[in-house]
Design a protein around this motif. Structure first.
Motif, PDB file in Angstrom:
ATOM      1  N   THR A 179       0.601  -1.129   0.167  1.00  0.00           N
ATOM      2  CA  THR A 179      -0.070   0.025  -0.008  1.00  0.00           C
ATOM      3  C   THR A 179       0.789   1.476   0.217  1.00  0.00           C
ATOM      4  OG1 THR A 179      -1.862  -1.242   1.124  1.00  0.00           O
ATOM      5  CG2 THR A 179      -1.726   1.263   1.439  1.00  0.00           C
ATOM      6  N   LEU A 180       0.462   2.142  -0.709  1.00  0.00           N
ATOM      7  CA  LEU A 180       1.417   3.436  -1.074  1.00  0.00           C
ATOM      8  C   LEU A 180       0.262   4.723  -0.465  1.00  0.00           C
ATOM      9  CD1 LEU A 180       2.968   2.858  -4.692  1.00  0.00           C
ATOM     10  CD2 LEU A 180       4.120   3.377  -2.283  1.00  0.00           C
ATOM     11  N   TRP A 181       1.096   5.702  -0.033  1.00  0.00           N
ATOM     12  CA  TRP A 181       0.692   7.109   0.244  1.00  0.00           C
ATOM     13  C   TRP A 181       1.410   8.074  -0.004  1.00  0.00           C
ATOM     14  CZ3 TRP A 181       1.579   3.441   3.676  1.00  0.00           C
ATOM     15  CH2 TRP A 181       2.353   3.677   4.865  1.00  0.00           C
ATOM     16  N   ASP A 200      -9.702   7.584   1.988  1.00  0.00           N
ATOM     17  CA  ASP A 200     -10.246   7.013   0.842  1.00  0.00           C
ATOM     18  C   ASP A 200      -9.112   6.082   0.050  1.00  0.00           C
ATOM     19  OD1 ASP A 200     -12.374   8.332   1.390  1.00  0.00           O
ATOM     20  OD2 ASP A 200     -12.098  10.042   0.153  1.00  0.00           O
ATOM     21  N   HIS A 201      -9.565   5.556  -0.838  1.00  0.00           N
ATOM     22  CA  HIS A 201      -8.802   4.795  -1.816  1.00  0.00           C
ATOM     23  C   HIS A 201      -8.716   4.951  -3.111  1.00  0.00           C
ATOM     24  CE1 HIS A 201      -7.359   1.925   1.478  1.00  0.00           C
ATOM     25  NE2 HIS A 201      -8.250   2.654   2.186  1.00  0.00           N
ATOM     26  N   ALA A 202      -7.849   4.606  -3.765  1.00  0.00           N
ATOM     27  CA  ALA A 202      -7.957   4.441  -5.280  1.00  0.00           C
ATOM     28  C   ALA A 202      -7.591   3.051  -5.706  1.00  0.00           C
ATOM     29  CB  ALA A 202      -6.729   5.492  -5.882  1.00  0.00           C
ATOM     30  N   LEU A 203      -8.641   2.505  -6.559  1.00  0.00           N
ATOM     31  CA  LEU A 203      -8.568   1.312  -7.110  1.00  0.00           C
ATOM     32  C   LEU A 203      -8.298   1.144  -8.567  1.00  0.00           C
ATOM     33  CD1 LEU A 203      -9.228  -1.865  -6.614  1.00  0.00           C
ATOM     34  CD2 LEU A 203     -11.471  -1.079  -6.836  1.00  0.00           C
ATOM     35  N   VAL A 204      -7.534   0.177  -8.926  1.00  0.00           N
ATOM     36  CA  VAL A 204      -7.212  -0.162 -10.257  1.00  0.00           C
ATOM     37  C   VAL A 204      -8.224  -1.235 -10.446  1.00  0.00           C
ATOM     38  CG1 VAL A 204      -5.663  -0.851 -12.279  1.00  0.00           C
ATOM     39  CG2 VAL A 204      -4.833   0.928 -10.603  1.00  0.00           C
ATOM     40  N   SER A 205      -9.148  -0.981 -11.615  1.00  0.00           N
ATOM     41  CA  SER A 205      -9.877  -2.502 -12.052  1.00  0.00           C
ATOM     42  C   SER A 205      -9.895  -2.115 -13.629  1.00  0.00           C
ATOM     43  CB  SER A 205     -11.363  -2.142 -11.491  1.00  0.00           C
ATOM     44  OG  SER A 205     -12.048  -3.129 -11.963  1.00  0.00           O
ATOM     45  N   TYR A 206      -9.672  -3.340 -14.267  1.00  0.00           N
ATOM     46  CA  TYR A 206      -9.520  -3.200 -15.691  1.00  0.00           C
ATOM     47  C   TYR A 206     -11.190  -3.482 -16.229  1.00  0.00           C
ATOM     48  CZ  TYR A 206      -4.714  -4.403 -15.004  1.00  0.00           C
ATOM     49  OH  TYR A 206      -3.500  -4.303 -15.012  1.00  0.00           O
ATOM     50  N   ARG A 207     -12.077  -3.888 -15.381  1.00  0.00           N
ATOM     51  CA  ARG A 207     -13.376  -3.713 -15.937  1.00  0.00           C
ATOM     52  C   ARG A 207     -14.595  -2.870 -15.087  1.00  0.00           C
ATOM     53  NH1 ARG A 207     -11.046  -5.426 -19.410  1.00  0.00           N
ATOM     54  NH2 ARG A 207     -11.250  -7.329 -20.662  1.00  0.00           N
ATOM     55  N   GLY A 208     -13.847  -1.889 -14.112  1.00  0.00           N
ATOM     56  CA  GLY A 208     -14.648  -0.970 -13.651  1.00  0.00           C
ATOM     57  C   GLY A 208     -15.385  -1.429 -12.430  1.00  0.00           C
ATOM     58  N   ALA A 209     -14.777  -2.500 -11.835  1.00  0.00           N
ATOM     59  CA  ALA A 209     -15.502  -3.183 -10.464  1.00  0.00           C
ATOM     60  C   ALA A 209     -15.051  -2.006  -9.488  1.00  0.00           C
ATOM     61  CB  ALA A 209     -15.027  -4.409 -10.407  1.00  0.00           C
ATOM     62  N   SER A 210     -15.908  -1.797  -8.389  1.00  0.00           N
ATOM     63  CA  SER A 210     -15.674  -1.125  -7.299  1.00  0.00           C
ATOM     64  C   SER A 210     -15.075  -1.712  -6.098  1.00  0.00           C
ATOM     65  CB  SER A 210     -16.785  -0.182  -6.843  1.00  0.00           C
ATOM     66  OG  SER A 210     -17.171   0.528  -7.942  1.00  0.00           O
ATOM     67  N   PRO A 245      -5.222  12.958  -0.015  1.00  0.00           N
ATOM     68  CA  PRO A 245      -5.226  11.943   0.852  1.00  0.00           C
ATOM     69  C   PRO A 245      -5.729  10.610   0.433  1.00  0.00           C
ATOM     70  CG  PRO A 245      -6.868  13.405   1.403  1.00  0.00           C
ATOM     71  CD  PRO A 245      -6.459  13.889   0.241  1.00  0.00           C
ATOM     72  N   LEU A 246      -4.924   9.876   0.071  1.00  0.00           N
ATOM     73  CA  LEU A 246      -5.659   8.586  -0.714  1.00  0.00           C
ATOM     74  C   LEU A 246      -4.645   7.362  -0.424  1.00  0.00           C
ATOM     75  CD1 LEU A 246      -6.739   9.499  -4.331  1.00  0.00           C
ATOM     76  CD2 LEU A 246      -8.168   9.021  -2.523  1.00  0.00           C
ATOM     77  N   PHE A 247      -5.137   6.347  -0.225  1.00  0.00           N
ATOM     78  CA  PHE A 247      -4.186   4.966  -0.347  1.00  0.00           C
ATOM     79  C   PHE A 247      -4.446   4.366  -1.758  1.00  0.00           C
ATOM     80  CE2 PHE A 247      -4.806   4.955   4.460  1.00  0.00           C
ATOM     81  CZ  PHE A 247      -3.387   5.283   4.802  1.00  0.00           C
ATOM     82  N   ALA A 248      -3.096   3.652  -1.978  1.00  0.00           N
ATOM     83  CA  ALA A 248      -3.546   2.741  -3.335  1.00  0.00           C
ATOM     84  C   ALA A 248      -2.487   1.660  -2.920  1.00  0.00           C
ATOM     85  CB  ALA A 248      -2.953   3.432  -4.523  1.00  0.00           C
TER      86      ALA A 248
END
Length: 308
Positions: A179-181, A200-210, A245-248
């Motif tokens: 996890t990065l911030w 809050d978080h940022a999410l990588v999704s190749y099909r747009g899933a949350s 202020p996000l985690f990824a």
């Protein structure tokens, strides 16, 4: 160009052309038989069939031996280079010389793998295969199988376990997530689960899933996180983390370069996360191609080295 009529070849025997070429060189049925390891009757019979096939006497017996007719001279002049090329095509194995050959390698991968692997791979190829080019084809775990079944890439670097009867998947290395911030945005030194779900978080999704496997594990623990931003691309995340202020949570292969370049902080994910396993995926029809075997060797070695 005149269309080839396959039926015209039904009466053609390539062995007769060999007899024609040898006869033209030695001008003797006896010597031709010795050269071809055949008996004289067999060569005489072949010569008779060649005369019928070309509707010409081809060779006339004279005091100087078997003298070729103008038609035979014309045929030899045309056939000789063709037979040399045919011999080379049949008996010369495919080869690849990385120092001199000019090949364009099509490599399928997602954007984070491109960031992680391509600088080192291109640096290596600049020395090992200076005339080669690389074309990256966008490939994520969802489209890797159909992309390779259609042979739109030479090899794909991907995660997942999906298989196809048309493809070979070779699992290379396992790795985890971090996890990065930005410490300027989130004042956290040691990441805890409470802090993890607070921001809050940022999410990588190749099909747009949350949601992802991480969210399922949080739910098992009775926790949830708020995903503020969903993207199919990893490349946008470092700039977002610098400004918000996000985690990824990202593959660990990205951690070293992103921390150095963007002054980010990293920590183990505070919940159990399954590792990902990187594979090479290629079409079975390309399995023995020397150039592609060479490329797979380079990618295999690079993945092992980078995952250490």
């Amino acid at each position: 160009m005149k269309t080839i009529n396959e039926n015209d070849f039904s009466r053609v025997d390539l062995n007769l052309i060999i007899v024609l070429l040898v006869m033209f060189e030695v001008r003797s049925v006896t010597l031709a038989a010795k050269r071809l390891y055949l008996g004289q009757p067999a060569v005489s019979a072949a010569l008779k069939r060649a005369r019928e096939m070309f509707n010409d006497r081809l060779f006339v017996r004279t005091s100087q031996g078997m003298t070729p007719t103008p038609r035979a001279e014309q045929l030899v002049q045309q056939f000789a280079p063709l037979m040399r090329d045919l011999h080379q095509m049949i008996f010369s194995p495919m080869s690849f010389d990385p120092q001199s050959d000019n090949r364009t390698f099509r490599i399928g991968m997602s954007d984070w793998l491109e960031q992680w692997l391509m600088p080192d791979l291109l640096t290596e190829l600049a020395v090992a295969a200076p005339n080669s080019k690389v074309k990256v084809v966008a490939a994520d775990p969802w489209n890797a199988i159909p992309l390779m079944e259609q042979q739109q890439a030479d090899v794909v670097v991907t995660v997942g376990d999906e298989i196809s009867q048309d493809l070979t998947r070779e699992k290379i290395v396992r790795a985890g997530f971090r996890t990065l911030w930005s410490p300027q945005q989130i004042a956290v030194n040691k990441l805890t689960l409470a802090q993890f779900v607070r921001f809050d978080h940022a999410l990588v999704s190749y099909r747009g899933a949350s949601e992802s496997a991480l969210d399922h594990e949080l739910q098992r623990l009775g926790k949830t996180r708020h995903v503020r931003y969903v993207t199919p691309h990893f490349s946008s995340l470092p700039v977002l983390l610098k400004q918000l202020p996000l985690f990824a949570t990202v593959p660990q292969g990205l951690i070293s370069s992103w921390r150095a370049r963007y002054n980010l902080q990293a920590a183990p994910v505070p919940v159990n996360m399954p590792d990902y396993e990187l594979s090479l995926l290629w079409h079975n029809a390309q399995h023995d191609d020397p150039a592609q075997r060479w490329l797979r060797d380079r990618l295999r070695a690079l993945l092992v080295e980078k995952a250490r």
